[in-house]
Design an enzyme around this catalytic site. Sequence first.
Site, short mmCIF file in Angstrom:
data_model
loop_
_atom_site.label_atom_id
_atom_site.label_comp_id
_atom_site.label_asym_id
_atom_site.label_seq_id
_atom_site.Cartn_x
_atom_site.Cartn_y
_atom_site.Cartn_z
N HIS A 272 0.80 -1.23 0.00
CA HIS A 272 0.00 0.00 0.00
C HIS A 272 0.82 1.28 0.00
O HIS A 272 0.29 2.35 -0.18
CB HIS A 272 -0.96 0.04 1.19
CG HIS A 272 -0.26 0.37 2.48
ND1 HIS A 272 0.37 -0.58 3.23
CD2 HIS A 272 -0.08 1.55 3.12
CE1 HIS A 272 0.92 0.01 4.29
NE2 HIS A 272 0.66 1.29 4.24
C1 UD1 Z 1 -2.38 5.10 5.70
C2 UD1 Z 1 -1.14 5.60 6.43
C3 UD1 Z 1 -0.08 4.51 6.47
C4 UD1 Z 1 -0.66 3.22 7.03
C5 UD1 Z 1 -1.87 2.84 6.18
C6 UD1 Z 1 -2.50 1.55 6.65
C7 UD1 Z 1 -0.66 8.01 6.29
C8 UD1 Z 1 0.18 9.02 5.64
N1 UD1 Z 1 -0.55 6.77 5.79
O1 UD1 Z 1 -2.04 4.92 4.34
O2 UD1 Z 1 0.99 4.93 7.30
O3 UD1 Z 1 0.32 2.20 7.02
O4 UD1 Z 1 -2.82 3.89 6.26
O5 UD1 Z 1 -3.60 1.20 5.86
O6 UD1 Z 1 -1.37 8.31 7.22
N2 UD1 Z 1 -9.37 4.45 1.38
C9 UD1 Z 1 -10.54 3.73 1.25
N3 UD1 Z 1 -11.13 3.25 2.37
C10 UD1 Z 1 -10.62 3.47 3.61
C11 UD1 Z 1 -9.42 4.20 3.72
C12 UD1 Z 1 -8.80 4.67 2.60
O7 UD1 Z 1 -11.04 3.53 0.17
O8 UD1 Z 1 -11.21 3.04 4.61
C13 UD1 Z 1 -8.71 5.00 0.19
C14 UD1 Z 1 -8.61 6.51 0.28
O9 UD1 Z 1 -9.72 7.11 -0.28
C15 UD1 Z 1 -7.36 6.79 -0.50
C16 UD1 Z 1 -6.52 5.57 -0.26
O10 UD1 Z 1 -7.39 4.55 0.17
O11 UD1 Z 1 -7.62 6.89 -1.85
C17 UD1 Z 1 -5.42 5.81 0.71
O12 UD1 Z 1 -5.88 6.20 2.01
P1 UD1 Z 1 -4.98 7.15 2.93
O13 UD1 Z 1 -5.69 7.40 4.20
O14 UD1 Z 1 -4.52 8.29 2.14
O15 UD1 Z 1 -3.65 6.41 3.25
P2 UD1 Z 1 -3.20 4.91 3.23
O16 UD1 Z 1 -2.53 4.64 1.94
O17 UD1 Z 1 -4.29 4.00 3.68
#
Ligand code: UD1
Length: 365
Positions: free
Chosen positions: A208
């Site tokens: 991820h």
């Molecule tokens: C975040 C953390 C990372 C952690 C990871 C675990 C930061 C900078 N990064 O990364 O350290 O290891 O979480 O998962 O805080 N999304 C969904 N559903 C959700 C959550 C996210 O669809 O429940 C999508 C979001 O819309 C986005 C992407 O996933 O497009 C990434 O989510 P984001 O919160 O930006 O960071 P992670 O990559 O999950």
Amino acid sequence: MAIPVLHGVVGTRPNMMKMASLARALAEDGTFELRLVHTGQHYDERMSGVFFDELGLPEPAHRLGSGSGSQGAQTARILTAYEEVLLAERPRGVVVVGDVTSTMACALAAAKLGVSVAHVEAGLRSGDRAMPEEINRVVTDALADLLLVSDPDGLGHLAREGRPREAVRYVGNVMVDTLLRELPAARDSNLLARLGLAPGHYAYLTLHRPSNVDDPAVLRGLLGAAAEIARETPVLFAVHPRTRARMAQVGLPDPPAAGILAVEPLGYRDSLRAIQCARAVLTDSGGIQEESSVLRVPCLTLRWNTERPVTVELGSSELVGNDPERIRAAWRRVCDGRWKQAADIPLWDGHAAERVVRCLREVWQ
Ligand code: UD1
């Protein structure tokens, strides 16, 4: 006299396992009342809700509903929303865990209002400021009044950054408390039967990190390496929403190849089961690096650096980066029985949360 209130911040999936052991230890101790603040950075049932149910976390007292967005937008929304909560309900202190955007934004909101902050998992450093998490670690540790360290190297980092010695304590790893507690239930998980996998005869893959999934060439290379492994050994691939979105954007097939079982993100016990029974784990997750080390399962860490060096020095993890050739060579060593043996890590013993509570009592009671 009223019991002093503490806030415990959770925002993303990896925060939940850490907060679960802290919530339990605080409830058993009884000195403080813990109120959870859920920032909403992760909002899907599979990324958040399921962990509340499985781990018995208390219902959040405050939901900030921040959702996803750019680093800046996410930080700003959490900061604004949490400041309002803090002004309305001044807690005795705020406990933040890990290194996600929610951790840093809530620590900043609290510090600006003069509310004390304790950082659990302080002192981790990858040295790589291209990672959003590294910025979050440095900022959170600069703001926190109490720095609770899980990796022995963290002590040196905090000393070099001039953090006062009396603010820093080595407590061990609260996530390992949850792992050891949930392991018997994980053994009852029917994940492998559901997926038709046999213990010891599959690889477990998670991806991820932006550095691995946001660049199409890197993502293709990693999935290509997984496809090669899958020709001889099934690959269980629990796909993070960020990764699924990137695969779709660049037109990668889902599943990426024959032999790769691409499933939705797993619940906690299923995830432990998946690690525990894997021939090897391939991951860019810091938490899974730690869990593999405790469970002594070979872990091919798909990164060039790590903020968790103890998992390489004593644990079962090796940094193999995201070069398909190196991944193939590492996988061969696993198959040939040439992977190193893991050793115990100091104070990753199931009692870290109790030590955290003792520290909190010392400074906040
Ligand atoms: C975040 C953390 C990372 C952690 C990871 C675990 C930061 C900078 N990064 O990364 O350290 O290891 O979480 O998962 O805080 N999304 C969904 N559903 C959700 C959550 C996210 O669809 O429940 C999508 C979001 O819309 C986005 C992407 O996933 O497009 C990434 O989510 P984001 O919160 O930006 O960071 P992670 O990559 O999950």
